[in-house]
Design a protein around this motif. Structure first.
Motif, mmCIF file in Angstrom:
data_model
loop_
_atom_site.group_PDB
_atom_site.id
_atom_site.type_symbol
_atom_site.label_atom_id
_atom_site.label_comp_id
_atom_site.label_asym_id
_atom_site.label_seq_id
_atom_site.Cartn_x
_atom_site.Cartn_y
_atom_site.Cartn_z
ATOM 1 N N MET A 64 61.160 71.619 74.686
ATOM 2 C CA MET A 64 59.817 71.522 74.565
ATOM 3 C C MET A 64 59.622 69.939 75.409
ATOM 4 N N ILE A 65 59.111 69.876 76.579
ATOM 5 C CA ILE A 65 58.946 68.534 77.391
ATOM 6 C C ILE A 65 58.512 67.410 76.546
ATOM 7 N N ALA A 66 57.418 67.559 75.545
ATOM 8 C CA ALA A 66 57.189 66.390 74.755
ATOM 9 C C ALA A 66 58.252 65.951 74.002
ATOM 10 N N ASP A 67 58.976 66.710 73.479
ATOM 11 C CA ASP A 67 60.239 66.201 72.477
ATOM 12 C C ASP A 67 61.389 65.471 73.538
ATOM 13 N N ARG A 68 61.643 65.866 74.513
ATOM 14 C CA ARG A 68 62.149 64.917 75.557
ATOM 15 C C ARG A 68 61.705 63.598 76.058
ATOM 16 N N VAL A 69 60.468 63.689 76.333
ATOM 17 C CA VAL A 69 59.618 62.458 76.690
ATOM 18 C C VAL A 69 59.575 61.611 75.355
ATOM 19 N N LEU A 70 59.343 62.169 74.473
ATOM 20 C CA LEU A 70 59.207 61.103 73.187
ATOM 21 C C LEU A 70 60.792 60.530 72.818
ATOM 22 N N ALA A 71 61.978 61.355 73.021
ATOM 23 C CA ALA A 71 63.191 60.657 72.943
ATOM 24 C C ALA A 71 63.536 59.359 73.983
ATOM 25 N N ILE A 72 62.922 59.970 74.968
ATOM 26 C CA ILE A 72 62.930 58.758 76.160
ATOM 27 C C ILE A 72 62.382 57.497 75.695
ATOM 28 N N TRP A 73 61.160 57.672 75.444
ATOM 29 C CA TRP A 73 60.153 56.530 75.056
ATOM 30 C C TRP A 73 60.695 55.751 73.850
ATOM 31 N N ARG A 74 61.294 56.602 72.566
ATOM 32 C CA ARG A 74 61.807 55.882 71.512
ATOM 33 C C ARG A 74 63.107 55.023 72.073
ATOM 34 N N ARG A 75 63.951 55.652 72.714
ATOM 35 C CA ARG A 75 65.172 54.963 73.231
ATOM 36 C C ARG A 75 64.722 53.585 74.100
ATOM 37 N N GLU A 76 63.613 53.963 75.018
ATOM 38 C CA GLU A 76 63.618 52.735 75.954
ATOM 39 C C GLU A 76 62.467 51.633 75.169
ATOM 40 N N LEU A 77 61.909 51.944 74.413
ATOM 41 C CA LEU A 77 60.862 51.118 73.720
ATOM 42 C C LEU A 77 61.598 50.596 72.582
ATOM 43 N N GLU A 78 62.810 51.252 72.103
ATOM 44 C CA GLU A 78 63.476 50.821 71.023
ATOM 45 C C GLU A 78 62.798 50.724 69.732
ATOM 46 N N ASN A 79 61.967 51.966 69.391
ATOM 47 C CA ASN A 79 61.211 52.126 68.388
ATOM 48 C C ASN A 79 61.223 53.721 67.913
ATOM 49 N N ASP A 80 61.763 54.002 66.850
ATOM 50 C CA ASP A 80 61.952 55.346 66.195
ATOM 51 C C ASP A 80 60.754 55.948 65.687
ATOM 52 N N GLU A 81 59.637 54.955 65.471
ATOM 53 C CA GLU A 81 58.419 55.381 65.001
ATOM 54 C C GLU A 81 57.206 55.806 65.860
ATOM 55 N N ILE A 82 57.421 55.809 67.022
ATOM 56 C CA ILE A 82 56.647 56.205 68.126
ATOM 57 C C ILE A 82 56.384 57.826 68.001
ATOM 58 N N SER A 83 54.997 58.062 68.088
ATOM 59 C CA SER A 83 54.400 59.542 68.125
ATOM 60 C C SER A 83 54.076 59.806 69.500
ATOM 61 N N VAL A 84 53.490 61.294 69.716
ATOM 62 C CA VAL A 84 53.100 61.457 70.852
ATOM 63 C C VAL A 84 51.598 60.975 71.370
ATOM 64 N N ASP A 85 50.971 60.543 70.241
ATOM 65 C CA ASP A 85 49.606 59.958 70.517
ATOM 66 C C ASP A 85 49.662 58.150 70.695
ATOM 67 N N HIS A 86 50.899 57.768 70.519
ATOM 68 C CA HIS A 86 50.737 56.370 70.775
ATOM 69 C C HIS A 86 50.663 55.990 72.186
ATOM 70 N N ASP A 87 49.868 54.886 72.235
ATOM 71 C CA ASP A 87 49.641 54.299 73.864
ATOM 72 C C ASP A 87 50.649 53.507 74.272
ATOM 73 N N PHE A 88 51.361 53.699 75.463
ATOM 74 C CA PHE A 88 52.491 53.205 75.808
ATOM 75 C C PHE A 88 52.070 51.425 75.750
ATOM 76 N N PHE A 89 50.925 50.957 76.333
ATOM 77 C CA PHE A 89 50.672 49.670 76.581
ATOM 78 C C PHE A 89 50.499 48.960 75.007
ATOM 79 N N ALA A 90 50.012 49.599 74.140
ATOM 80 C CA ALA A 90 49.648 49.168 72.707
ATOM 81 C C ALA A 90 50.888 49.003 71.881
ATOM 82 N N LEU A 91 51.892 49.721 72.528
ATOM 83 C CA LEU A 91 53.258 49.656 71.988
ATOM 84 C C LEU A 91 54.266 48.392 72.484
#
Length: 76
Positions: free
Chosen positions: A1-28
């Motif tokens: 699933m693309i969302a799972d792969r994108v979520l893993a990238i975001w969590r790694r690059e933003l260094e935050n394992d609590e990110i969900s699919v609905d969090h806003d990049f800029f708010a993070l």
């Protein structure tokens, strides 16, 4: 699933394992340097080029994943 792969990238690059699919990049606290790293990860790991304007227009994992899926990228 693309969302799972994108979520893993975001969590790694933003260094935050609590990110969900609905969090806003800029708010993070996302900023341009992190966005460039995420864009590179999309190319390296998903084999898709995501234009920067689409990253601004789709600031959540859910929305950018839908955009990437619309390009025909296999979910794998």
């Amino acid at each position: 699933m693309i969302a799972d792969r994108v979520l893993a990238i975001w969590r790694r690059e933003l260094e935050n394992d609590e990110i969900s699919v609905d969090h806003d990049f800029f708010a993070l606290g996302g900023q341009s340097l992190i966005m460039v790293r995420i864009q590179g990860a999309y190319m390296d790991e998903l084999d898709v080029e995501v234009p920067m304007d689409q990253m601004f227009l789709n600031p959540t994992v859910a929305s950018i994943s839908a955009y990437i899926e619309s390009l025909g990228v296999p979910a794998q």
